[in-house]
Design a protein around this motif. Structure first.
Motif, PDB file in Angstrom:
ATOM      1  N   VAL A  77      43.022  49.884  41.250  1.00 45.28           N
ATOM      2  CA  VAL A  77      44.481  50.415  41.500  1.00 45.28           C
ATOM      3  C   VAL A  77      45.498  49.895  42.633  1.00 45.28           C
ATOM      4  O   VAL A  77      46.169  49.196  42.514  1.00 45.28           O
ATOM      5  CB  VAL A  77      44.640  51.504  41.271  1.00 45.28           C
ATOM      6  N   PHE A  78      44.194  50.310  43.676  1.00 43.23           N
ATOM      7  CA  PHE A  78      44.216  49.787  45.014  1.00 43.23           C
ATOM      8  C   PHE A  78      44.565  48.318  45.518  1.00 43.23           C
ATOM      9  O   PHE A  78      45.818  47.031  45.286  1.00 43.23           O
ATOM     10  CB  PHE A  78      43.452  49.490  46.096  1.00 43.23           C
ATOM     11  N   LEU A  79      44.123  47.587  44.367  1.00 39.21           N
ATOM     12  CA  LEU A  79      44.050  45.919  44.355  1.00 39.21           C
ATOM     13  C   LEU A  79      45.531  45.144  43.605  1.00 39.21           C
ATOM     14  O   LEU A  79      46.159  45.035  43.857  1.00 39.21           O
ATOM     15  CB  LEU A  79      43.121  45.293  43.340  1.00 39.21           C
ATOM     16  N   TYR A  80      45.937  45.885  42.774  1.00 41.29           N
ATOM     17  CA  TYR A  80      46.831  45.397  41.481  1.00 41.29           C
ATOM     18  C   TYR A  80      48.539  46.114  42.618  1.00 41.29           C
ATOM     19  O   TYR A  80      49.684  45.287  42.873  1.00 41.29           O
ATOM     20  CB  TYR A  80      47.064  45.880  40.268  1.00 41.29           C
ATOM     21  N   GLU A  81      48.224  47.266  43.316  1.00 41.17           N
ATOM     22  CA  GLU A  81      49.175  47.752  43.546  1.00 41.17           C
ATOM     23  C   GLU A  81      50.222  47.763  45.027  1.00 41.17           C
ATOM     24  O   GLU A  81      51.630  47.423  45.432  1.00 41.17           O
ATOM     25  CB  GLU A  81      49.944  50.021  43.431  1.00 41.17           C
ATOM     26  N   HIS A  82      48.806  47.261  46.075  1.00 39.41           N
ATOM     27  CA  HIS A  82      48.983  47.326  47.151  1.00 39.41           C
ATOM     28  C   HIS A  82      48.696  45.926  48.151  1.00 39.41           C
ATOM     29  O   HIS A  82      48.828  45.890  48.841  1.00 39.41           O
ATOM     30  CB  HIS A  82      47.969  48.130  48.160  1.00 39.41           C
ATOM     31  N   VAL A  83      47.463  44.957  47.182  1.00 42.43           N
ATOM     32  CA  VAL A  83      47.640  43.784  47.440  1.00 42.43           C
ATOM     33  C   VAL A  83      48.927  42.937  46.412  1.00 42.43           C
ATOM     34  O   VAL A  83      49.351  41.772  47.019  1.00 42.43           O
ATOM     35  CB  VAL A  83      46.369  43.086  47.071  1.00 42.43           C
ATOM     36  N   LEU A  84      48.451  43.018  45.143  1.00 43.02           N
ATOM     37  CA  LEU A  84      49.580  41.911  44.566  1.00 43.02           C
ATOM     38  C   LEU A  84      50.360  42.925  44.131  1.00 43.02           C
ATOM     39  O   LEU A  84      52.114  41.965  43.947  1.00 43.02           O
ATOM     40  CB  LEU A  84      48.356  41.781  43.161  1.00 43.02           C
ATOM     41  N   GLU A  85      50.896  44.034  44.062  1.00 42.96           N
ATOM     42  CA  GLU A  85      52.263  44.693  44.294  1.00 42.96           C
ATOM     43  C   GLU A  85      52.588  44.661  42.613  1.00 42.96           C
ATOM     44  O   GLU A  85      53.869  43.729  42.860  1.00 42.96           O
ATOM     45  CB  GLU A  85      52.979  43.772  45.178  1.00 42.96           C
ATOM     46  N   ILE A  86      51.338  44.488  42.054  1.00 42.17           N
ATOM     47  CA  ILE A  86      52.057  44.343  41.025  1.00 42.17           C
ATOM     48  C   ILE A  86      51.481  45.998  39.646  1.00 42.17           C
ATOM     49  O   ILE A  86      50.861  46.711  40.372  1.00 42.17           O
ATOM     50  CB  ILE A  86      51.226  43.879  39.488  1.00 42.17           C
ATOM     51  N   PRO A  87      53.227  46.507  39.412  1.00 46.88           N
ATOM     52  CA  PRO A  87      52.133  47.943  39.456  1.00 46.88           C
ATOM     53  C   PRO A  87      51.557  48.417  38.220  1.00 46.88           C
ATOM     54  O   PRO A  87      51.724  47.833  37.295  1.00 46.88           O
ATOM     55  CB  PRO A  87      53.761  49.320  39.028  1.00 46.88           C
ATOM     56  N   VAL A  88      50.407  49.266  38.463  1.00 49.41           N
ATOM     57  CA  VAL A  88      50.000  49.100  37.250  1.00 49.41           C
ATOM     58  C   VAL A  88      50.282  50.005  35.683  1.00 49.41           C
ATOM     59  O   VAL A  88      50.088  50.109  34.904  1.00 49.41           O
ATOM     60  CB  VAL A  88      48.246  49.914  37.215  1.00 49.41           C
ATOM     61  N   GLY A  89      51.136  50.854  36.341  1.00 47.14           N
ATOM     62  CA  GLY A  89      51.565  52.399  35.148  1.00 47.14           C
ATOM     63  C   GLY A  89      50.307  53.313  34.376  1.00 47.14           C
ATOM     64  O   GLY A  89      49.099  53.249  35.072  1.00 47.14           O
ATOM     65  N   GLU A  90      50.741  53.437  33.326  1.00 51.57           N
ATOM     66  CA  GLU A  90      49.681  54.514  32.350  1.00 51.57           C
ATOM     67  C   GLU A  90      48.690  53.323  32.091  1.00 51.57           C
ATOM     68  O   GLU A  90      49.346  52.102  31.167  1.00 51.57           O
ATOM     69  CB  GLU A  90      50.455  54.621  31.592  1.00 51.57           C
ATOM     70  N   LEU A  91      47.659  54.180  32.199  1.00 50.74           N
ATOM     71  CA  LEU A  91      46.256  52.960  31.289  1.00 50.74           C
ATOM     72  C   LEU A  91      46.364  54.298  29.784  1.00 50.74           C
ATOM     73  O   LEU A  91      45.281  54.673  29.625  1.00 50.74           O
ATOM     74  CB  LEU A  91      44.910  53.115  32.416  1.00 50.74           C
ATOM     75  N   LYS A  92      46.933  53.744  28.802  1.00 55.71           N
ATOM     76  CA  LYS A  92      46.884  54.289  27.881  1.00 55.71           C
ATOM     77  C   LYS A  92      45.508  53.845  26.687  1.00 55.71           C
ATOM     78  O   LYS A  92      44.968  52.476  27.816  1.00 55.71           O
ATOM     79  CB  LYS A  92      47.827  53.604  26.744  1.00 55.71           C
TER      80      LYS A  92
END
Length: 320
Positions: A77-92
Protein backbone atom coordinates in the motif's frame (compact mmCIF):
# COMPACT_ATOMS: atom_id res chain seq x y z
CA UNK A 1 12.26 2.47 -13.85
CA UNK A 2 14.51 -0.40 -12.83
CA UNK A 3 14.38 -2.21 -9.51
CA UNK A 4 17.20 -0.11 -8.04
CA UNK A 5 15.49 3.13 -9.10
CA UNK A 6 12.23 1.95 -7.52
CA UNK A 7 13.93 1.04 -4.25
CA UNK A 8 15.64 4.43 -4.17
CA UNK A 9 12.25 6.14 -4.52
CA UNK A 10 10.83 4.03 -1.68
CA UNK A 11 13.79 4.86 0.59
CA UNK A 12 13.53 8.57 -0.22
CA UNK A 13 9.81 8.66 0.65
CA UNK A 14 10.31 6.65 3.85
CA UNK A 15 13.08 8.97 5.00
CA UNK A 16 11.00 12.02 4.14
CA UNK A 17 8.34 10.68 6.50
CA UNK A 18 10.93 9.94 9.21
CA UNK A 19 10.14 6.22 9.37
CA UNK A 20 12.67 4.00 11.12
CA UNK A 21 15.50 2.25 9.30
CA UNK A 22 13.99 -1.15 10.19
CA UNK A 23 10.75 -0.11 8.45
CA UNK A 24 12.78 0.97 5.43
CA UNK A 25 14.52 -2.41 5.19
CA UNK A 26 11.30 -4.36 5.73
CA UNK A 27 9.29 -2.43 3.11
CA UNK A 28 12.05 -2.75 0.51
CA UNK A 29 12.33 -6.49 1.14
CA UNK A 30 8.59 -6.99 0.64
CA UNK A 31 8.58 -4.97 -2.59
CA UNK A 32 11.48 -7.04 -3.95
CA UNK A 33 9.64 -10.27 -3.08
CA UNK A 34 6.46 -8.96 -4.70
CA UNK A 35 8.28 -8.07 -7.92
CA UNK A 36 10.07 -11.42 -8.03
CA UNK A 37 6.80 -13.28 -7.47
CA UNK A 38 5.41 -11.57 -10.59
CA UNK A 39 8.49 -12.46 -12.69
CA UNK A 40 10.17 -9.04 -12.33
CA UNK A 41 7.17 -7.16 -13.73
CA UNK A 42 7.21 -3.51 -12.70
CA UNK A 43 4.51 -2.71 -10.09
CA UNK A 44 3.07 0.00 -12.37
CA UNK A 45 2.03 -2.77 -14.74
CA UNK A 46 0.38 -4.72 -11.94
CA UNK A 47 -2.95 -4.00 -10.27
CA UNK A 48 -5.26 -4.93 -7.41
CA UNK A 49 -5.71 -8.50 -8.59
CA UNK A 50 -1.94 -9.00 -8.56
CA UNK A 51 -1.66 -7.60 -5.04
CA UNK A 52 -4.45 -9.91 -3.84
CA UNK A 53 -2.91 -12.90 -5.63
CA UNK A 54 0.42 -12.31 -3.87
CA UNK A 55 -1.11 -11.78 -0.43
CA UNK A 56 -3.27 -14.88 -0.79
CA UNK A 57 -0.15 -16.80 -1.81
CA UNK A 58 1.52 -15.70 1.45
CA UNK A 59 -1.46 -16.82 3.52
CA UNK A 60 -2.40 -20.05 1.73
CA UNK A 61 0.85 -21.49 0.40
CA UNK A 62 3.48 -19.95 2.67
CA UNK A 63 1.30 -20.28 5.78
CA UNK A 64 2.56 -16.96 7.11
CA UNK A 65 1.11 -15.44 10.25
CA UNK A 66 -1.57 -12.77 10.03
CA UNK A 67 0.87 -10.12 11.28
CA UNK A 68 3.35 -11.00 8.53
CA UNK A 69 0.68 -10.78 5.84
CA UNK A 70 -0.40 -7.40 7.23
CA UNK A 71 3.21 -6.24 7.11
CA UNK A 72 3.42 -7.18 3.42
CA UNK A 73 0.10 -5.43 2.77
CA UNK A 74 1.34 -2.24 4.46
CA UNK A 75 4.51 -2.28 2.35
CA UNK A 76 2.57 -2.66 -0.91
CA UNK A 77 0.00 0.00 0.00
CA UNK A 78 2.88 2.37 0.81
CA UNK A 79 4.51 1.57 -2.53
CA UNK A 80 1.42 2.20 -4.62
CA UNK A 81 -0.17 5.13 -2.80
CA UNK A 82 2.87 7.09 -1.59
CA UNK A 83 5.59 6.24 -4.13
CA UNK A 84 3.79 5.42 -7.39
CA UNK A 85 0.75 7.54 -6.45
CA UNK A 86 -1.67 4.85 -7.63
CA UNK A 87 -4.74 4.30 -5.39
CA UNK A 88 -4.99 0.70 -4.22
CA UNK A 89 -8.74 0.77 -3.58
CA UNK A 90 -10.69 -2.19 -2.23
CA UNK A 91 -8.85 -5.51 -2.31
CA UNK A 92 -11.66 -7.92 -3.17
CA UNK A 93 -11.17 -11.66 -2.67
CA UNK A 94 -8.32 -11.04 -0.25
CA UNK A 95 -8.07 -13.99 2.12
CA UNK A 96 -6.78 -12.84 5.47
CA UNK A 97 -4.44 -15.15 7.33
CA UNK A 98 -6.14 -16.26 10.51
CA UNK A 99 -4.78 -14.74 13.68
CA UNK A 100 -4.95 -17.34 16.44
CA UNK A 101 -6.37 -16.17 19.75
CA UNK A 102 -3.80 -17.03 22.36
CA UNK A 103 -3.47 -15.90 25.93
CA UNK A 104 -0.11 -14.28 26.70
CA UNK A 105 2.50 -16.24 28.62
CA UNK A 106 2.78 -14.74 32.10
CA UNK A 107 5.32 -15.45 34.83
CA UNK A 108 4.57 -15.44 38.51
CA UNK A 109 6.20 -12.64 40.46
CA UNK A 110 8.60 -15.14 41.98
CA UNK A 111 9.59 -16.50 38.57
CA UNK A 112 10.08 -13.02 37.10
CA UNK A 113 12.32 -11.88 39.96
CA UNK A 114 14.27 -15.15 39.97
CA UNK A 115 15.14 -14.74 36.29
CA UNK A 116 16.08 -11.08 36.75
CA UNK A 117 18.29 -11.95 39.73
CA UNK A 118 20.00 -14.68 37.70
CA UNK A 119 21.09 -12.06 35.16
CA UNK A 120 23.60 -9.25 35.61
CA UNK A 121 24.88 -5.97 34.22
CA UNK A 122 23.17 -4.19 31.34
CA UNK A 123 21.00 -7.18 30.42
CA UNK A 124 19.61 -7.26 33.95
CA UNK A 125 18.81 -3.53 33.87
CA UNK A 126 17.02 -3.89 30.54
CA UNK A 127 14.87 -6.73 31.87
CA UNK A 128 14.13 -4.74 35.04
CA UNK A 129 12.86 -1.86 32.91
CA UNK A 130 10.67 -4.15 30.81
CA UNK A 131 9.12 -5.79 33.87
CA UNK A 132 9.21 -2.71 36.10
CA UNK A 133 7.87 -0.18 33.59
CA UNK A 134 5.96 -2.28 31.04
CA UNK A 135 8.22 -1.34 28.15
CA UNK A 136 8.76 -3.25 24.94
CA UNK A 137 12.37 -4.29 24.38
CA UNK A 138 12.55 -2.03 21.33
CA UNK A 139 11.41 0.88 23.50
CA UNK A 140 14.04 0.19 26.17
CA UNK A 141 16.83 -0.02 23.62
CA UNK A 142 15.68 3.19 21.89
CA UNK A 143 15.79 5.24 25.11
CA UNK A 144 18.09 8.28 25.17
CA UNK A 145 19.76 9.63 28.30
CA UNK A 146 17.28 12.48 28.62
CA UNK A 147 14.28 10.12 28.52
CA UNK A 148 15.02 9.01 32.10
CA UNK A 149 13.78 11.48 34.74
CA UNK A 150 15.11 10.60 38.19
CA UNK A 151 13.45 13.59 39.88
CA UNK A 152 9.94 12.55 38.85
CA UNK A 153 10.82 8.84 38.70
CA UNK A 154 9.44 8.44 35.20
CA UNK A 155 10.47 7.35 31.72
CA UNK A 156 9.29 9.03 28.53
CA UNK A 157 8.74 6.80 25.51
CA UNK A 158 8.84 8.73 22.24
CA UNK A 159 7.33 7.39 19.05
CA UNK A 160 6.40 3.98 20.45
CA UNK A 161 4.26 1.43 18.65
CA UNK A 162 1.60 3.25 16.64
CA UNK A 163 3.89 6.33 16.68
CA UNK A 164 2.55 7.25 20.14
CA UNK A 165 4.36 9.01 22.99
CA UNK A 166 3.71 8.07 26.61
CA UNK A 167 5.09 8.29 30.13
CA UNK A 168 5.58 5.34 32.45
CA UNK A 169 7.15 4.83 35.86
CA UNK A 170 10.83 4.41 36.69
CA UNK A 171 11.17 1.56 39.23
CA UNK A 172 12.99 2.52 42.43
CA UNK A 173 15.00 -0.70 42.42
CA UNK A 174 16.82 0.17 39.19
CA UNK A 175 17.62 3.82 39.99
CA UNK A 176 20.97 3.38 41.86
CA UNK A 177 22.52 1.06 39.28
CA UNK A 178 21.09 3.14 36.40
CA UNK A 179 22.81 6.27 37.75
CA UNK A 180 26.13 4.43 37.88
CA UNK A 181 25.54 3.11 34.37
CA UNK A 182 24.81 6.61 33.00
CA UNK A 183 28.12 7.87 34.40
CA UNK A 184 29.88 5.06 32.51
CA UNK A 185 28.06 6.10 29.33
CA UNK A 186 29.14 9.71 29.98
CA UNK A 187 32.82 8.69 30.19
CA UNK A 188 32.46 6.61 27.02
CA UNK A 189 30.90 9.58 25.21
CA UNK A 190 33.70 11.92 26.31
CA UNK A 191 36.25 9.42 25.05
CA UNK A 192 34.46 9.21 21.69
CA UNK A 193 34.44 13.01 21.38
CA UNK A 194 38.18 13.19 22.03
CA UNK A 195 38.71 10.68 19.21
CA UNK A 196 36.58 12.71 16.78
CA UNK A 197 33.43 10.65 17.13
CA UNK A 198 30.55 11.00 19.61
CA UNK A 199 27.76 11.91 17.19
CA UNK A 200 24.53 9.98 17.44
CA UNK A 201 21.82 9.66 14.80
CA UNK A 202 18.72 11.78 15.31
CA UNK A 203 15.44 11.78 13.37
CA UNK A 204 15.67 14.19 10.46
CA UNK A 205 13.19 16.68 11.96
CA UNK A 206 15.10 16.84 15.26
CA UNK A 207 18.49 17.28 13.61
CA UNK A 208 17.12 20.31 11.79
CA UNK A 209 15.36 21.71 14.85
CA UNK A 210 18.36 21.23 17.15
CA UNK A 211 21.56 21.67 15.10
CA UNK A 212 24.54 20.22 16.90
CA UNK A 213 22.36 18.12 19.22
CA UNK A 214 23.80 14.88 17.84
CA UNK A 215 26.97 15.51 19.90
CA UNK A 216 25.14 16.33 23.14
CA UNK A 217 25.29 13.72 25.87
CA UNK A 218 21.54 13.86 26.57
CA UNK A 219 20.82 12.58 23.06
CA UNK A 220 23.07 9.51 23.35
CA UNK A 221 21.51 6.07 23.66
CA UNK A 222 21.01 4.89 27.24
CA UNK A 223 22.42 1.48 26.30
CA UNK A 224 25.07 2.14 23.64
CA UNK A 225 26.78 -0.64 21.72
CA UNK A 226 30.33 -1.64 22.52
CA UNK A 227 31.55 -0.86 19.00
CA UNK A 228 30.90 2.03 16.63
CA UNK A 229 29.36 1.33 13.23
CA UNK A 230 28.63 3.21 10.03
CA UNK A 231 25.07 4.44 9.68
CA UNK A 232 23.69 3.18 6.31
CA UNK A 233 21.76 6.40 5.74
CA UNK A 234 24.15 9.20 6.76
CA UNK A 235 27.50 7.41 6.60
CA UNK A 236 28.36 8.67 10.13
CA UNK A 237 30.24 6.28 12.40
CA UNK A 238 28.40 6.23 15.70
CA UNK A 239 27.36 4.01 18.60
CA UNK A 240 23.97 2.47 18.00
CA UNK A 241 22.14 0.85 20.91
CA UNK A 242 22.99 -2.72 21.85
CA UNK A 243 21.33 -5.60 20.04
CA UNK A 244 18.19 -7.24 21.40
CA UNK A 245 19.78 -10.56 20.42
CA UNK A 246 22.22 -10.34 23.34
CA UNK A 247 19.37 -9.82 25.81
CA UNK A 248 17.40 -12.76 24.41
CA UNK A 249 20.39 -15.11 24.61
CA UNK A 250 21.12 -14.16 28.21
CA UNK A 251 17.43 -14.50 29.10
CA UNK A 252 17.30 -17.97 27.57
CA UNK A 253 20.37 -18.98 29.56
CA UNK A 254 18.86 -17.74 32.83
CA UNK A 255 15.50 -19.45 32.14
CA UNK A 256 17.22 -22.76 31.40
CA UNK A 257 19.30 -22.60 34.57
CA UNK A 258 16.15 -22.01 36.65
CA UNK A 259 14.15 -24.65 34.72
CA UNK A 260 11.26 -22.25 34.08
CA UNK A 261 8.52 -24.43 32.49
CA UNK A 262 7.39 -21.70 30.09
CA UNK A 263 8.59 -20.16 26.85
CA UNK A 264 10.15 -16.95 28.15
CA UNK A 265 10.97 -13.95 25.96
CA UNK A 266 11.57 -10.28 26.83
CA UNK A 267 7.92 -9.58 25.95
CA UNK A 268 6.84 -12.12 28.57
CA UNK A 269 7.97 -9.61 31.20
CA UNK A 270 5.77 -6.89 29.68
CA UNK A 271 2.82 -9.30 29.86
CA UNK A 272 3.73 -10.07 33.45
CA UNK A 273 3.94 -6.34 34.29
CA UNK A 274 0.36 -5.77 33.12
CA UNK A 275 -1.05 -8.90 34.74
CA UNK A 276 0.58 -8.24 38.10
CA UNK A 277 -0.64 -4.61 38.16
CA UNK A 278 -4.22 -5.75 37.55
CA UNK A 279 -3.82 -8.47 40.18
CA UNK A 280 -2.74 -5.77 42.65
CA UNK A 281 -5.97 -3.87 42.00
CA UNK A 282 -4.88 -1.13 39.64
CA UNK A 283 -7.48 0.25 37.24
CA UNK A 284 -7.41 -1.23 33.76
CA UNK A 285 -7.41 2.26 32.18
CA UNK A 286 -4.25 3.12 34.11
CA UNK A 287 -2.59 -0.08 32.92
CA UNK A 288 -3.71 0.71 29.36
CA UNK A 289 -1.99 4.11 29.47
CA UNK A 290 1.21 2.69 30.95
CA UNK A 291 1.36 0.03 28.22
CA UNK A 292 0.49 2.49 25.45
CA UNK A 293 -2.42 0.42 24.12
CA UNK A 294 -4.69 2.23 21.68
CA UNK A 295 -7.76 0.33 22.86
CA UNK A 296 -8.69 -0.95 26.30
CA UNK A 297 -9.80 -4.18 24.56
CA UNK A 298 -6.14 -5.00 23.99
CA UNK A 299 -5.40 -4.56 27.69
CA UNK A 300 -8.42 -6.66 28.71
CA UNK A 301 -6.71 -9.86 27.55
CA UNK A 302 -4.74 -9.77 30.81
CA UNK A 303 -7.96 -10.03 32.81
CA UNK A 304 -8.42 -13.49 31.26
CA UNK A 305 -4.99 -14.52 32.52
CA UNK A 306 -6.10 -13.62 36.05
CA UNK A 307 -9.06 -16.00 35.92
CA UNK A 308 -8.62 -19.36 37.52
CA UNK A 309 -9.30 -22.44 35.42
CA UNK A 310 -12.83 -22.59 34.03
CA UNK A 311 -13.42 -18.80 34.05
CA UNK A 312 -12.77 -18.50 37.78
CA UNK A 313 -15.43 -21.06 38.72
CA UNK A 314 -14.50 -23.27 41.66
CA UNK A 315 -14.32 -26.94 40.78
CA UNK A 316 -16.85 -29.19 42.58
CA UNK A 317 -13.91 -31.40 43.51
CA UNK A 318 -12.60 -28.54 45.68
CA UNK A 319 -15.92 -27.73 47.31
CA UNK A 320 -16.63 -28.93 50.85
Amino acid sequence: MGKRKLLDLIKREIRRRNYSYSTEKTYCQWVVRYVRYHNLTHPRELGNRDIVKYLNYLANECNLAASTQNQALSALVFLYEHVLEIPVGELKKLKRAKKPKRLPVVLSKEQALAIINEMSGVNQMILELIYGAGLRISEVLSLRIQDVDFAYRQITVWNGKGRKDRITMLPDRVIPKLKIHIEKVRRLHRSDLRKGFGKTILPKALSKKYPGAEEKFIWQYLFPARNRRKDPRSGIRHRYHISAKNVRLELRRASNILNIPKRVTPHTFRHSFATHLLKNGYDIRTVQELLGHKSVKTTMIYTHVLNRGGKGVQSPLDQG
